[in-house]
Write a protein that holds these residues in place. Sequence first.
Motif, PDB file in Angstrom:
ATOM      1  N   SER A  22       0.831  -1.204   0.000  1.00 20.45           N
ATOM      2  CA  SER A  22       0.000   0.000   0.000  1.00 20.45           C
ATOM      3  C   SER A  22       0.869   1.258   0.000  1.00 20.45           C
ATOM      4  O   SER A  22       0.585   2.223  -0.709  1.00 20.45           O
ATOM      5  CB  SER A  22      -0.923  -0.016   1.213  1.00 20.45           C
ATOM      6  N   LYS A  25       2.331   1.805  -3.453  1.00 11.39           N
ATOM      7  CA  LYS A  25       1.320   2.340  -4.369  1.00 11.39           C
ATOM      8  C   LYS A  25       1.108   3.831  -4.126  1.00 11.39           C
ATOM      9  O   LYS A  25       1.009   4.618  -5.068  1.00 11.39           O
ATOM     10  CB  LYS A  25      -0.011   1.619  -4.187  1.00 11.39           C
ATOM     11  N   THR A  26       1.046   4.217  -2.862  1.00  7.71           N
ATOM     12  CA  THR A  26       0.819   5.615  -2.510  1.00  7.71           C
ATOM     13  C   THR A  26       1.952   6.499  -3.014  1.00  7.71           C
ATOM     14  O   THR A  26       1.715   7.549  -3.610  1.00  7.71           O
ATOM     15  CB  THR A  26       0.691   5.762  -0.983  1.00  7.71           C
ATOM     16  N   ARG A  27       3.193   6.051  -2.796  1.00 10.64           N
ATOM     17  CA  ARG A  27       4.340   6.870  -3.201  1.00 10.64           C
ATOM     18  C   ARG A  27       4.508   6.926  -4.718  1.00 10.64           C
ATOM     19  O   ARG A  27       4.882   7.963  -5.261  1.00 10.64           O
ATOM     20  CB  ARG A  27       5.601   6.354  -2.526  1.00 10.64           C
ATOM     21  N   LYS A  29       2.034   6.691  -6.858  1.00  9.14           N
ATOM     22  CA  LYS A  29       0.952   7.561  -7.327  1.00  9.14           C
ATOM     23  C   LYS A  29       1.317   9.028  -7.100  1.00  9.14           C
ATOM     24  O   LYS A  29       1.099   9.877  -7.973  1.00  9.14           O
ATOM     25  CB  LYS A  29      -0.340   7.217  -6.595  1.00  9.14           C
TER      26      LYS A  29
END
Length: 83
Positions: A22, A25-27, A29
Motif C-alpha cells: 500500500s 502504491k501511494t508513493r 501515485k
Amino acid sequence: MPSERSARRSVRRYTRKQPTRSGVKTRVKAARQALDSGSPEDALNAVRKAESSLDQAVRKGTLHSNNSARRKSRLAKRLNAST
C-alpha cells in the motif's frame, strides 16, 4: 480463520505484505502526480521517495526485483521526459 495450514499462511503473508504494498502504491501515485504537475524539484523528490520505497519492498520480499526495476524505469523515463 481458514482451517487449512496453507490458507492460514496465505492470510498471514497477505496481512504482513499489505502495508508495504500500500505504501509503495501511494508513493508511486504521488510521484506520477508530481510529474504531471510540472514542478521539477517536487517531481524529483517524489520519484526518489517512490524508488526508495520500491527498494524497501524488494528487501522485505514483498515485490519481485524485476517488478521494482520496471516501475523505477518507467518513473525515470517520465522524469527525464518532463525535464
